[in-house]
Design a protein around this motif. Structure first.
Motif, PDB file in Angstrom:
ATOM      1  N   CYS A 150      -6.360  -0.610  -1.125  1.00 48.54           N
ATOM      2  CA  CYS A 150      -5.826  -1.291   0.106  1.00 48.54           C
ATOM      3  C   CYS A 150      -6.851  -1.658   1.232  1.00 48.54           C
ATOM      4  O   CYS A 150      -7.759  -0.742   1.275  1.00 48.54           O
TER       5      CYS A 150
ATOM      6  N   CYS B 188       0.746  -1.267  -0.005  1.00 42.62           N
ATOM      7  CA  CYS B 188       0.135   0.007   0.054  1.00 42.62           C
ATOM      8  C   CYS B 188       0.886   1.092  -0.051  1.00 42.62           C
ATOM      9  O   CYS B 188       1.908   1.307   0.736  1.00 42.62           O
TER      10      CYS B 188
ATOM     11  N   TYR C   3       0.877  -1.851   3.837  1.00 36.68           N
ATOM     12  CA  TYR C   3       0.219  -3.281   4.095  1.00 36.68           C
ATOM     13  C   TYR C   3       0.973  -3.922   2.719  1.00 36.68           C
ATOM     14  O   TYR C   3       0.966  -3.611   1.815  1.00 36.68           O
TER      15      TYR C   3
ATOM     16  N   GLN D 281      -6.800  -2.454   4.207  1.00 42.13           N
ATOM     17  CA  GLN D 281      -6.588  -1.862   5.525  1.00 42.13           C
ATOM     18  C   GLN D 281      -6.963  -0.237   5.511  1.00 42.13           C
ATOM     19  O   GLN D 281      -7.690  -0.053   6.347  1.00 42.13           O
ATOM     20  N   CYS D 282      -6.575   0.431   4.587  1.00 43.99           N
ATOM     21  CA  CYS D 282      -6.769   2.115   4.777  1.00 43.99           C
ATOM     22  C   CYS D 282      -7.460   2.587   3.691  1.00 43.99           C
ATOM     23  O   CYS D 282      -7.863   3.731   3.609  1.00 43.99           O
TER      24      CYS D 282
ATOM     25  N   CYS E 244       0.018   2.694   4.029  1.00 41.09           N
ATOM     26  CA  CYS E 244       0.183   2.154   5.177  1.00 41.09           C
ATOM     27  C   CYS E 244       1.174   1.005   5.086  1.00 41.09           C
ATOM     28  O   CYS E 244       1.343   0.371   6.113  1.00 41.09           O
TER      29      CYS E 244
HETATM   30 ZN    ZN Z   1      -2.951   0.857   3.100  1.00 39.43          ZN
END
Ligand code: ZN
Ligand code: APR
Length: 250
Positions: free
Chosen positions: A154, A129, A134, A156-157, A132
């Motif tokens: 991503c 990512c 990831y 995650q974010c 972040c």
């Molecule tokens: Zn991310």
């Protein structure tokens, strides 16, 4: 001439206690992957790298990036290591070389069994990512792109994911700093299958006390080398390996 150079190279490797190898795309042409600059067959004769694999295109025209340059990355996994990769893994296993610094992103050194591999232009195994960091498998990224999720997001974010390959315009990864340190302390650097046109990697041969170049064509740094062996990586490496074994009556 070739025979003498093979013997000299074998003796140089035998007498060095800290040898590293720097490889380029010419290491993988015998696996069927074209290199970039060999006249008539190099990849950059057909595609403009700045258009295909640059940071600028990735960020400003992701559809173009993922529809053109990205395919070059995903094709890498279809190829097998060749005898040159296998010999380098054997040389490392027997302690004749300490490791490989590679500009290649095809993963073939690792698949041939080399353990100490510094990928200074990234790799085609993973993506990450942009925010972040990831990490994902490249095939996960490919699935998203095949589902037309461009740029891939991503989970995650919500920012964009990208392949972990160094694109034109990217900073080099920490692996390059490590490579610089290593070559600064090594006794011998063996450069195989690189035109040594791209900086800063092409500075590395200048900071090693001794250099062997194994390459089909002339390079910009032949004059720096203690010896230059014109030949195919696989064949030359096999001959050097056999000569080292003979030197040591193995
Ligand atoms: Zn991310
Ligand atoms: N054996 C030995 N040398 C070979 C072989 C072979 N079988 N096949 C090709 N070569 C040589 C060619 O003569 C050429 O000089 O390998 C060299 C490959 O040079 P390039 O195509 O410029 O590849 P490379 O030096 O790895 O490029 C560096 O440029 O485009 C960027 O990021 C990309 O990592 C790449 C960087």
């Amino acid at each position: 001439m070739l025979k003498d150079n093979i013997k000299i190279a074998a003796q140089m490797i035998n007498n060095s206690s800290n040898t590293w190898v720097l490889t380029g795309a010419g290491m993988s042409t015998e696996s069927g992957i074209p290199d970039f600059r060999t006249p008539n067959s190099g990849l950059w004769e057909k595609i403009d790298p700045m258009e295909a694999l640059s940071r600028n295109v990735l960020y400003n025209n992701p559809t173009k990036f993922y529809k053109t340059g990205y395919c070059i990355l995903t094709q890498m996994s279809d190829f097998q290591p060749n005898e040159g990769h296998v010999v380098l893994a054997k040389l490392e296993e027997k302690g004749y070389i300490n490791g490989i610094i590679t500009q290649n992103i095809d993963n073939l050194h690792i698949r041939a069994g080399s353990k100490n591999v510094l990928e200074v232009h990234g790799n085609t195994r993973t993506g990450s990512c942009t925010d972040c960091n990831y990490k994902v498998e490249l095939k996960y990224l490919t699935k998203k792109i095949q589902n037309n999720e461009i740029p891939p997001k991503c989970e995650q974010c919500g920012s964009s994911l990208r392949p972990d390959v160094v694109l034109f315009g990217d900073q080099l990864p920490k692996e390059f700093d490590k490579a610089w340190e290593i070559v600064n302390e090594c006794e011998l650097l063996i450069v195989i299958g690189s035109s040594l046109t791209v900086s800063p990697v092409n500075y590395l041969p200048q900071i090693s006390p001794k250099v062997i170049i194994i390459n089909l064509d002339k390079t910009h740094y032949d004059s720096y080398a203690d010896i230059v062996i014109r030949g195919k990586a696989g064949t030359v490496l096999n001959k050097i390996f056999n000569s080292i074994q003979m030197e040591n009556n193995l």
